[in-house]
Design an enzyme around this catalytic site. Structure first.
Site, PDB file in Angstrom:
ATOM      1  N   ASP A  28       0.115   5.086   0.745  1.00 24.01           N
ATOM      2  CA  ASP A  28      -0.044   6.105   1.799  1.00 24.01           C
ATOM      3  C   ASP A  28      -0.135   5.452   3.177  1.00 24.01           C
ATOM      4  O   ASP A  28      -0.973   4.586   3.417  1.00 24.01           O
ATOM      5  CB  ASP A  28      -1.297   6.946   1.520  1.00 24.01           C
ATOM      6  CG  ASP A  28      -1.210   7.657   0.170  1.00 24.01           C
ATOM      7  OD1 ASP A  28      -0.131   8.160  -0.171  1.00 24.01           O
ATOM      8  OD2 ASP A  28      -2.237   7.689  -0.547  1.00 24.01           O
ATOM      9  N   ASP A  59       0.883  -1.158   0.000  1.00 24.20           N
ATOM     10  CA  ASP A  59       0.000   0.000   0.000  1.00 24.20           C
ATOM     11  C   ASP A  59       0.930   1.221   0.000  1.00 24.20           C
ATOM     12  O   ASP A  59       2.067   1.131   0.460  1.00 24.20           O
ATOM     13  CB  ASP A  59      -0.867  -0.044   1.261  1.00 24.20           C
ATOM     14  CG  ASP A  59      -1.632   1.237   1.476  1.00 24.20           C
ATOM     15  OD1 ASP A  59      -2.199   1.750   0.504  1.00 24.20           O
ATOM     16  OD2 ASP A  59      -1.651   1.726   2.627  1.00 24.20           O
TER      17      ASP A  59
HETATM   18 MG   LIG Z   1      -2.704   3.295   3.495  1.00 22.02          MG
END
Ligand SMILES: [Mg+2]
Ligand SMILES: [Zn+2]
EC number: 3.1.3.-
Length: 171
Positions: free
Chosen positions: A11, A9
């Site tokens: 962010d 992932d």
């Molecule tokens: Mg995230």
């Protein structure tokens, strides 16, 4: 010969999650994120990013901004002999303002469309021995639905986490 992959992932895992980030000036790497990516590169394991970017559907920024930010991330990584092999992002959001993207898609995590895109594009990925690291439980759910081991990241040293998890998965 199959290659393993680490799916990140973006962010909150590779960079601080400030909400709807798209400017490089606002981008701050998480602790040891670069070192973690380089370590994976050296092991001949794919590094993929899979990221929900509903800011596109919400009209906060455009696909081109996301692509440019990702290109810039790889330019920064290159200074450290590291690289991300590919980026997959979901621009959608069902209640978004931009009509083109305001749909119920199959790629917004926890749906598995982004992971499936990666497997279609890179046919030599060893799915059973690949992992996904995300800071939300929806990332872990997405990984597990796709048949990968999902790891919940809570802000610790990313290099240590990656080393530990890859050692747990033989060779
Ligand atoms: Mg995230
Ligand atoms: Zn989508």
């Amino acid at each position: 010969m199959k290659k393993r992959a680490v799916f990140f992932d973006r962010d909150g895992v590779l960079n601080q999650d400030i909400g709807y980030l798209y400017k490089k000036a606002d981008f701050v790497w998480m602790p040891n994120a670069i070192e973690a990516i380089r370590y994976i590169n050296q092991k001949q394991i794919y590094v993929f990013v899979i990221t929900n970017q509903s800011g596109i559907a919400r009209g906060y920024y455009e696909e081109e901004d996301v692509k440019q930010l990702h290109q810039w991330m790889n330019e920064e990584l290159a200074k450290y002999d590291a690289h991300i092999d590919d980026f997959f992002y979901c621009p959608h959001y069902e209640n978004g303002n931009v009509e083109k993207y305001a749909i119920s898609c199959n790629c917004r995590k926890p749906k598995t469309g982004l992971i499936e895109q990666a497997f279609s594009k890179y046919e030599d990925v060893d799915r059973q021995n690949s992992i996904m690291i995300g800071d939300k439980l929806s990332d872990v759910e997405c990984a597990e639905t796709a048949g990968l081991r999902g790891i919940h990241y809570k802000g610790e040293n990313l290099l240590n986490l990656v080393q530990c998890e890859l050692r747990n998965r033989n060779s």
